[in-house]
Design a protein around this motif. Structure first.
Motif, PDB file in Angstrom:
ATOM      1  N   THR A 149      18.581   9.654  19.803  1.00  0.00           N
ATOM      2  CA  THR A 149      17.398   9.670  18.934  1.00  0.00           C
ATOM      3  C   THR A 149      16.727   8.297  18.919  1.00  0.00           C
ATOM      4  O   THR A 149      15.510   8.185  19.081  1.00  0.00           O
ATOM      5  N   ALA A 151      17.026   5.954  21.107  1.00  0.00           N
ATOM      6  CA  ALA A 151      16.593   5.568  22.454  1.00  0.00           C
ATOM      7  C   ALA A 151      15.350   6.320  22.905  1.00  0.00           C
ATOM      8  O   ALA A 151      14.705   5.941  23.888  1.00  0.00           O
ATOM      9  N   SER A 152      14.993   7.358  22.172  1.00  0.00           N
ATOM     10  CA  SER A 152      13.906   8.238  22.614  1.00  0.00           C
ATOM     11  C   SER A 152      12.515   7.630  22.498  1.00  0.00           C
ATOM     12  O   SER A 152      11.577   8.058  23.174  1.00  0.00           O
ATOM     13  N   GLY A 153      12.377   6.645  21.626  1.00  0.00           N
ATOM     14  CA  GLY A 153      11.033   6.114  21.381  1.00  0.00           C
ATOM     15  C   GLY A 153      10.193   7.042  20.524  1.00  0.00           C
ATOM     16  O   GLY A 153       8.965   6.911  20.497  1.00  0.00           O
ATOM     17  N   LEU A 165       9.558   1.647  19.159  1.00  0.00           N
ATOM     18  CA  LEU A 165       9.922   1.523  20.564  1.00  0.00           C
ATOM     19  C   LEU A 165      11.363   1.981  20.751  1.00  0.00           C
ATOM     20  O   LEU A 165      12.154   1.974  19.805  1.00  0.00           O
ATOM     21  N   PRO A 166      11.734   2.384  21.953  1.00  0.00           N
ATOM     22  CA  PRO A 166      13.128   2.755  22.197  1.00  0.00           C
ATOM     23  C   PRO A 166      14.073   1.632  21.782  1.00  0.00           C
ATOM     24  O   PRO A 166      13.812   0.454  22.040  1.00  0.00           O
ATOM     25  N   GLN A 168      18.374   0.471  21.354  1.00  0.00           N
ATOM     26  CA  GLN A 168      19.723   0.755  21.845  1.00  0.00           C
ATOM     27  C   GLN A 168      20.710   0.741  20.679  1.00  0.00           C
ATOM     28  O   GLN A 168      20.852  -0.272  19.989  1.00  0.00           O
TER      29      GLN A 168
END
Length: 230
Positions: A149, A151-153, A165-166, A168
């Motif tokens: 979720t 990481a999806s941006g 923004l994505p 980590q």
């Protein structure tokens, strides 16, 4: 070249009148020789006061381990400030020091301190994309699906019209995680977790760009080398 009294005053050593008194007392030297006049034109590198070189004459950059309970503001009335942890002379510099970015009262960790406006802009501009790492403790067990979720941006924060923004996310235990961001929105970490139904109980910034705290204790600071381009 600046005048001696202008230089020392801008670096927080005292008013021009006080600098004149330093000169009369023989406390100021230029290239090892006692200075006779406060309006002498000087190079900062050649000046000493009480046999000590000028501190950060071309700009100051320091790293502070912000403890919990301190606020990143110059205003009174919001509790103890991070500036109370720093040398008083820094606040007398012209301009005085400020923080690069902020951490809220309930967040600890790495913060940068400087008196150079261009450096503040360099690290806080929306286009800067400075990597920041946070250690997070939440109120209930984390769902591994959060990794994808974040990481999806596509994470939306309440009151904003653009997704984050994505980012980590590394889950380090059932209740703890490490989050790496490339932006710095208002209370972003807490709001990102809240958007997915988690409450952040503890928050600590362990990295900002190339800088880490190392063994620096809460409330302590250390000077940093100035970047080549400011």
């Amino acid at each position: 070249m600046p005048r001696l009294d202008q230089l020392l005053s801008s670096l927080g050593y005292g008013s021009r009148r006080e600098v004149a008194d330093f000169v009369k007392s023989g406390r100021v030297r230029l290239g090892g020789e006692v200075v006779k006049k406060a309006d002498t034109k000087v190079q900062a590198e050649d000046v000493t006061l009480d046999d000590e070189a000028m501190e950060a004459p071309h700009g100051l950059l320091a790293l502070l381990h912000k403890p919990l309970g301190h606020v990143c503001t110059h205003s009174d009335g919001e509790g103890p400030t991070i500036y109370e942890l720093l040398p008083p002379r820094w606040m007398a510099r012209k301009p005085s020091v400020t923080s690069i970015g902020r951490l809220d009262k309930d967040t600890s960790g790495l913060i940068l301190i400087t008196d150079l406006g261009p450096l503040v802009h360099r690290y806080t501009s929306p286009k800067a994309e400075v990597e920041k790492i946070y250690e997070v403790t939440v109120d209930r067990e984390l769902d591994p699906a959060l990794v994808a979720t974040f990481a999806s941006g596509g994470v939306m924060l309440r009151g904003e019209d653009k997704p984050c923004l994505p980012a980590q996310l590394e889950i380090t235990s059932p209740l703890t995680a490490r989050l790496t961001l490339m932006e710095g929105r208002y209370h972003q970490v807490r709001r990102m977790f809240a958007s997915q139904g988690w409450h952040v109980e503890k928050l600590h910034r362990s990295r900002f760009g190339d800088y880490t705290l190392g063994d620096l204790a809460p409330g302590e600071w250390r000077m940093l080398d100035m970047p080549e381009e400011v």
